[in-house]
Design a protein around this motif. Structure first.
Motif, PDB file in Angstrom:
ATOM      1  N   ASP A  22       0.846  -1.185   0.000  1.00  0.00           N
ATOM      2  CA  ASP A  22       0.000   0.000   0.000  1.00  0.00           C
ATOM      3  C   ASP A  22       0.883   1.238   0.000  1.00  0.00           C
ATOM      4  O   ASP A  22       1.809   1.340   0.804  1.00  0.00           O
ATOM      5  N   VAL A  23       0.590   2.162  -0.900  1.00  0.00           N
ATOM      6  CA  VAL A  23       1.310   3.428  -0.970  1.00  0.00           C
ATOM      7  C   VAL A  23       0.292   4.541  -0.776  1.00  0.00           C
ATOM      8  O   VAL A  23      -0.706   4.604  -1.492  1.00  0.00           O
ATOM      9  N   THR A  24       0.520   5.378   0.214  1.00  0.00           N
ATOM     10  CA  THR A  24      -0.339   6.537   0.431  1.00  0.00           C
ATOM     11  C   THR A  24       0.418   7.775  -0.011  1.00  0.00           C
ATOM     12  O   THR A  24       1.606   7.920   0.277  1.00  0.00           O
ATOM     13  N   GLY A  25      -0.270   8.641  -0.741  1.00  0.00           N
ATOM     14  CA  GLY A  25       0.364   9.806  -1.338  1.00  0.00           C
ATOM     15  C   GLY A  25       0.537  10.954  -0.379  1.00  0.00           C
ATOM     16  O   GLY A  25       0.411  10.822   0.825  1.00  0.00           O
ATOM     17  N   PRO A  29       5.157  10.396   0.577  1.00  0.00           N
ATOM     18  CA  PRO A  29       4.408   9.143   0.476  1.00  0.00           C
ATOM     19  C   PRO A  29       4.921   8.071   1.440  1.00  0.00           C
ATOM     20  O   PRO A  29       6.112   8.006   1.740  1.00  0.00           O
ATOM     21  N   GLN A  30       3.996   7.260   1.916  1.00  0.00           N
ATOM     22  CA  GLN A  30       4.308   6.166   2.831  1.00  0.00           C
ATOM     23  C   GLN A  30       4.009   4.828   2.157  1.00  0.00           C
ATOM     24  O   GLN A  30       3.117   4.726   1.315  1.00  0.00           O
ATOM     25  N   VAL A  31       4.756   3.791   2.541  1.00  0.00           N
ATOM     26  CA  VAL A  31       4.624   2.453   1.974  1.00  0.00           C
ATOM     27  C   VAL A  31       4.434   1.455   3.110  1.00  0.00           C
ATOM     28  O   VAL A  31       5.128   1.541   4.128  1.00  0.00           O
ATOM     29  N   GLN A  32       3.495   0.522   2.929  1.00  0.00           N
ATOM     30  CA  GLN A  32       3.320  -0.575   3.881  1.00  0.00           C
ATOM     31  C   GLN A  32       3.300  -1.884   3.103  1.00  0.00           C
ATOM     32  O   GLN A  32       2.682  -1.968   2.038  1.00  0.00           O
ATOM     33  N   LEU A  33       3.964  -2.895   3.648  1.00  0.00           N
ATOM     34  CA  LEU A  33       4.042  -4.226   3.057  1.00  0.00           C
ATOM     35  C   LEU A  33       3.499  -5.228   4.061  1.00  0.00           C
ATOM     36  O   LEU A  33       3.800  -5.148   5.251  1.00  0.00           O
ATOM     37  N   ARG A  34       2.694  -6.168   3.560  1.00  0.00           N
ATOM     38  CA  ARG A  34       2.218  -7.257   4.420  1.00  0.00           C
ATOM     39  C   ARG A  34       1.983  -8.494   3.575  1.00  0.00           C
ATOM     40  O   ARG A  34       1.706  -8.412   2.375  1.00  0.00           O
ATOM     41  N   GLY A  51      13.092  13.771   0.649  1.00  0.00           N
ATOM     42  CA  GLY A  51      13.577  13.282  -0.632  1.00  0.00           C
ATOM     43  C   GLY A  51      14.325  11.964  -0.578  1.00  0.00           C
ATOM     44  O   GLY A  51      14.845  11.509  -1.594  1.00  0.00           O
ATOM     45  N   ARG A  52      14.371  11.311   0.569  1.00  0.00           N
ATOM     46  CA  ARG A  52      15.073  10.027   0.693  1.00  0.00           C
ATOM     47  C   ARG A  52      14.087   8.952   1.121  1.00  0.00           C
ATOM     48  O   ARG A  52      13.204   9.189   1.938  1.00  0.00           O
ATOM     49  N   PHE A  53      14.284   7.768   0.570  1.00  0.00           N
ATOM     50  CA  PHE A  53      13.412   6.642   0.895  1.00  0.00           C
ATOM     51  C   PHE A  53      14.032   5.807   2.007  1.00  0.00           C
ATOM     52  O   PHE A  53      15.225   5.509   1.986  1.00  0.00           O
ATOM     53  N   GLY A  54      13.215   5.406   2.959  1.00  0.00           N
ATOM     54  CA  GLY A  54      13.633   4.495   4.018  1.00  0.00           C
ATOM     55  C   GLY A  54      12.566   3.446   4.231  1.00  0.00           C
ATOM     56  O   GLY A  54      11.372   3.703   4.048  1.00  0.00           O
TER      57      GLY A  54
END
Length: 88
Positions: A22-25, A29-34, A51-54
């Protein structure tokens, strides 16, 4: 997004599992994996900040699948017992 019946040449199993990402804008933006189903169980969350992804999460084998997933768990991240820690 759903990823169905993923496989890898690092495992002798025909499929590792199916996963939901799931990616919320927004400005950051935030990302969740399950895991939806499967022997490789993963979960985690992350996103963009300045500007950096973690990303931080973990993976582990379902009971009875440990030997078949040992190689892929070693590649995914640093092992802490049965868990493989994912850090990006």
């Amino acid at each position: 997004m759903q990823l169905s019946q993923l496989s890898s040449s690092l495992s002798t199993l025909p499929a590792l599992g199916s996963y939901q990402v799931d990616v919320t804008g927004g400005a950051e933006p935030q990302v969740q994996l399950r895991t939806l189903t499967g022997v490789l169980q993963m979960q985690g969350q992350g996103g963009w900040h300045n500007g950096r992804f973690g990303f931080s999460g973990q993976a582990q084998a379902a009971p009875g699948s440990e030997a078949s997933l040992d190689n892929i768990l070693n590649v995914i991240g640093q092992r802490q017992g049965v868990l493989s820690m994912i850090r990006i």
